[in-house]
Design an enzyme around this catalytic site. Sequence first.
Site, short mmCIF file in Angstrom:
data_model
loop_
_atom_site.label_atom_id
_atom_site.label_comp_id
_atom_site.label_asym_id
_atom_site.label_seq_id
_atom_site.Cartn_x
_atom_site.Cartn_y
_atom_site.Cartn_z
N SER A 134 3.04 -1.65 10.60
CA SER A 134 4.49 -1.68 10.86
C SER A 134 5.15 -3.01 10.52
O SER A 134 6.09 -3.44 11.20
CB SER A 134 4.79 -1.28 12.31
OG SER A 134 4.36 0.06 12.54
N HIS A 191 -9.75 1.70 4.55
CA HIS A 191 -8.50 1.88 5.30
C HIS A 191 -8.73 2.92 6.41
O HIS A 191 -9.46 3.90 6.21
CB HIS A 191 -7.39 2.34 4.35
CG HIS A 191 -6.03 2.27 4.99
ND1 HIS A 191 -5.61 3.20 5.90
CD2 HIS A 191 -5.04 1.36 4.88
CE1 HIS A 191 -4.39 2.87 6.32
NE2 HIS A 191 -4.03 1.75 5.72
N GLY A 218 2.18 2.58 10.88
CA GLY A 218 3.18 3.63 10.75
C GLY A 218 3.86 4.01 12.06
O GLY A 218 4.53 5.03 12.14
N ASN A 274 0.87 -1.18 0.00
CA ASN A 274 0.00 0.00 0.00
C ASN A 274 0.91 1.23 0.00
O ASN A 274 1.45 1.60 1.03
CB ASN A 274 -0.89 -0.04 1.25
CG ASN A 274 -1.74 1.21 1.39
OD1 ASN A 274 -1.86 2.00 0.45
ND2 ASN A 274 -2.34 1.39 2.56
N TRP A 275 1.04 1.82 -1.18
CA TRP A 275 1.96 2.97 -1.30
C TRP A 275 1.39 4.24 -0.67
O TRP A 275 2.09 5.24 -0.54
CB TRP A 275 2.29 3.24 -2.77
CG TRP A 275 3.18 2.22 -3.42
CD1 TRP A 275 3.68 1.08 -2.85
CD2 TRP A 275 3.68 2.24 -4.76
NE1 TRP A 275 4.45 0.41 -3.76
CE2 TRP A 275 4.47 1.09 -4.94
CE3 TRP A 275 3.52 3.12 -5.84
CZ2 TRP A 275 5.11 0.81 -6.15
CZ3 TRP A 275 4.16 2.84 -7.04
CH2 TRP A 275 4.95 1.69 -7.19
N LYS A 276 0.08 4.19 -0.34
CA LYS A 276 -0.58 5.39 0.21
C LYS A 276 -0.35 6.57 -0.75
O LYS A 276 -0.37 6.36 -1.95
CB LYS A 276 -0.10 5.67 1.63
CG LYS A 276 -0.20 4.42 2.52
CD LYS A 276 -0.05 4.70 3.97
CE LYS A 276 -0.20 3.40 4.74
NZ LYS A 276 -0.20 3.58 6.18
N GLY A 325 2.66 -0.91 4.39
CA GLY A 325 2.70 0.49 4.00
C GLY A 325 4.13 0.96 3.79
O GLY A 325 4.74 0.71 2.75
N GLY A 326 4.67 1.61 4.80
CA GLY A 326 6.01 2.22 4.71
C GLY A 326 7.08 1.34 4.08
O GLY A 326 7.81 1.79 3.20
N GLU A 365 -5.82 -4.35 10.75
CA GLU A 365 -4.80 -3.32 10.94
C GLU A 365 -5.14 -2.50 12.18
O GLU A 365 -5.87 -1.51 12.09
CB GLU A 365 -4.75 -2.39 9.73
CG GLU A 365 -4.37 -3.04 8.44
CD GLU A 365 -3.75 -2.04 7.48
OE1 GLU A 365 -2.62 -2.27 7.04
OE2 GLU A 365 -4.39 -1.02 7.20
N GLU A 393 -7.03 5.24 7.44
CA GLU A 393 -6.66 6.63 7.09
C GLU A 393 -7.80 7.31 6.33
O GLU A 393 -8.00 8.51 6.46
CB GLU A 393 -5.35 6.64 6.29
CG GLU A 393 -4.16 6.38 7.21
CD GLU A 393 -2.96 5.74 6.54
OE1 GLU A 393 -2.90 5.68 5.30
OE2 GLU A 393 -2.05 5.30 7.29
#
Length: 235
Positions: free
Chosen positions: A197, A89, A166, A8-10, A218-219, A160, A91
């Site tokens: 994470s 998600h 994150g 997930n590149w966001k 993600g990250g 999640e 976010e």
Amino acid sequence: MKKLIVANWKMNPDSAQAAKQLFADMGKLKASKSEIVICPPFPYLHLAKPKNYALGAQDIFWESKGAFTGEVAAPMLQSLGVQYVIIGHSERRKWVGETDEVVNRKVKAALAAGLKVILCVGEDAEVRDKGMTAAKRFVDKELREGLADLKNPSLIVAYEPIWAIGSGRADNPTDTVEMAEFIRSRVSGARVLYGGSVNSGNAKDFLQHPEIDGALVGGASLRAYEFKGIITTVE
Ligand code: PGA
């Protein structure tokens, strides 16, 4: 069954050129025991050359076309080769106020269009501090409302916990396994991923468990060597 590793590149990277490079790096990954899905921002979808990975979107709208400024519909995504879509998600729930009702509309539309849905659920720190029973109750509500009116939906659920996203503070894998089993008891046949994470150092702690079908990353998915490390864990 293969593990499903979803990137997930966001809202990253910050240019088409950087996205092309990242796609090229991802294209070099070799996986036989895992399926890789890459979910870039909408403007970069057409830059992907999916060979060893499948393409996913980070959101979708519930109507298929029309006067819905700024929205993106299932047929548009599918015309670009998109097979998966992340819905709900945390976010999006936080920053654009997506409710379980909105999530439900999107899930229905995406499933009806034949997309593979990755439904995100997970509690915040305040809930988790009360214990796993409270966390399950929270997740149960998201599942009930997000999947309202759907009979035996076939989908992927990403657990999640919000506090783990994150933060560098991943969940305790024992708790994740317990939650994965709980989710499967509510949505039979669901593939359950863990997200929050995940990196090359801790991926094995989660992915070694048969109850955990994969990871939503993600990250660490923005750094090719890190992502490769996660894939290597499975292979
Ligand atoms: P993270 O994000 O891996 O950066 O914690 C996961 C996600 O939000 O999907």
